[in-house]
Design an enzyme around this catalytic site. Structure first.
Site, short mmCIF file in Angstrom:
data_model
loop_
_atom_site.label_atom_id
_atom_site.label_comp_id
_atom_site.label_asym_id
_atom_site.label_seq_id
_atom_site.Cartn_x
_atom_site.Cartn_y
_atom_site.Cartn_z
N SER A 113 0.84 -1.20 0.00
CA SER A 113 0.00 0.00 0.00
C SER A 113 0.87 1.25 0.00
O SER A 113 1.92 1.29 0.65
CB SER A 113 -0.90 0.01 1.23
OG SER A 113 -1.57 1.26 1.34
N TYR A 131 -3.73 -1.15 9.95
CA TYR A 131 -3.65 -1.46 8.52
C TYR A 131 -2.29 -1.02 7.97
O TYR A 131 -1.61 -1.79 7.28
CB TYR A 131 -4.77 -0.76 7.77
CG TYR A 131 -4.60 -0.79 6.26
CD1 TYR A 131 -4.84 -1.97 5.54
CD2 TYR A 131 -4.19 0.33 5.56
CE1 TYR A 131 -4.68 -2.02 4.18
CE2 TYR A 131 -4.02 0.30 4.19
CZ TYR A 131 -4.26 -0.88 3.49
OH TYR A 131 -4.08 -0.92 2.13
#
Length: 325
Positions: A198, A213
């Site tokens: 990410s 996350y």
């Protein structure tokens, strides 16, 4: 005497001025050299560098989380490139639909494995995958399965189930899938492992209200970097691909110039697969990454906090409305 002093001062001033101009010119030259050093390789990587022939790694690829979003788009793109695929997902219906599409459109061989990685018995799921691939050589592994927050929230608002899901899917499953196929790749001295990370990690100084996350994706990035160094001399290419926003069900945004569709992203992702240990495949987002890195961290932190607080407010409002209904 006075005239001589005046001439001496004038000459010295001129010399100092020349030296200053020379120094500024040298600094400017070095800056231009650095710019060229950054821009030329970047331009080559995104617009001129040929993609690696994926068939060099083997005839089969396995993709986790292959029925939606980036995983589905990468699966379709691999099949279009004449790579046979093992598709892994938790929905038998979606797997069956995707399998029929791939065999009819691209004449690819397809194997489906129904696995819910959130099942308490993860080892049983891995055993199913191992059994389904026991007679083939998986040369490409795409670790795409993952999870984010339903919406932004503070750490104390992250419940135990969500925390468990984040750690299980983003960290443990990725690691165990690599463990599963790495030995056979080593034996053949050939393989490609792509871990979907990410842009929230590495690029951004922090990612407030998505802390767990972001931390799990940091794990994926560091794992990929280390494995890249460990196995690059063994014929195995390991890469973490770190996109910013991509228009998928998980991101809940529409495709745009800065946020490509999953299909467009997949083409970019496979074009750069097997090169750098960490890369943002879509060139526009790579430029965004460069600009973001120029901003002072406190300013970027403030922008992200404000943005994610707004996402949290909207998420809570939708959740409260759903409860009332």
């Amino acid at each position: 005497m006075v005239l001589w002093r005046f001439v001496k001062v004038f000459v010295m001033g001129a010399v100092l001025e020349d030296r200053m101009l020379l120094g500024l010119a040298a600094v400017g030259f070095l800056y231009i050299l650095r710019l060229v050093y950054l821009v030329v390789p970047w331009f080559y990587a995104y617009f001129l560098r040929p993609a690696k022939p994926l068939s060099r790694y083997g005839e089969w690829a396995l993709i986790t989380g292959s029925t939606d979003g980036i995983g589905r788009a990468m699966t379709v793109e691999l099949a279009r490139k004449k790579i046979n695929v093992v598709i892994v997902g938790r929905s038998p219906t979606k797997l069956d639909e995707l399998s029929k599409e791939l065999t009819s459109k691209y004449k690819a061989q397809v194997r489906s494995v129904v696995v819910d990685f959130m099942d308490d018995d993860l080892e049983a799921g891995l055993a199913k995958i191992s059994q389904a691939t026991s007679d083939i050589q998986v040369g490409i592994l795409v670790n795409n399965v993952g999870i984010s927050y339903p919406y932004a929230r503070f750490l104390h608002e992250v419940d135990e189930n969500l925390e468990k899901s984040l750690l299980r899917l983003n960290c443990e499953t990725t690691t165990k899938m690599i463990h599963l196929f790495l030995p056979s790749m080593l034996k053949r001295k050939s393989g490609l492992i792509v871990n979907v990370g990410s842009g929230a990690v590495g690029i951004l100084p922090s990612y407030p209200l998505y802390s767990v996350y972001a931390a799990t994706k940091a794990y994926v990035e560091q794992l990929s970097r280390s494995l890249y160094v460990e196995y690059k001399h063994s014929g195995i290419d390991v890469q973490c691909q770190a996109p910013l926003y991509v228009a998928t069900k998980m991101s809940k945004i529409r495709a745009s110039f800065t946020a490509p569709s999953a299909e467009k992203y997949a083409k970019c992702a496979l074009a750069c697969a097997g090169y750098e240990p960490v890369i943002t495949p879509y060139w526009v987002q790579s430029v965004m990454w460069f600009i973001i890195r120029l901003l002072p961290e406190p300013i970027m932190d403030s922008i992200l906090l404000s943005k994610n607080l707004n996402i949290r407010r909207k998420g809570q409002a939708k959740e409260n409305l759903a409860k009332k209904e």
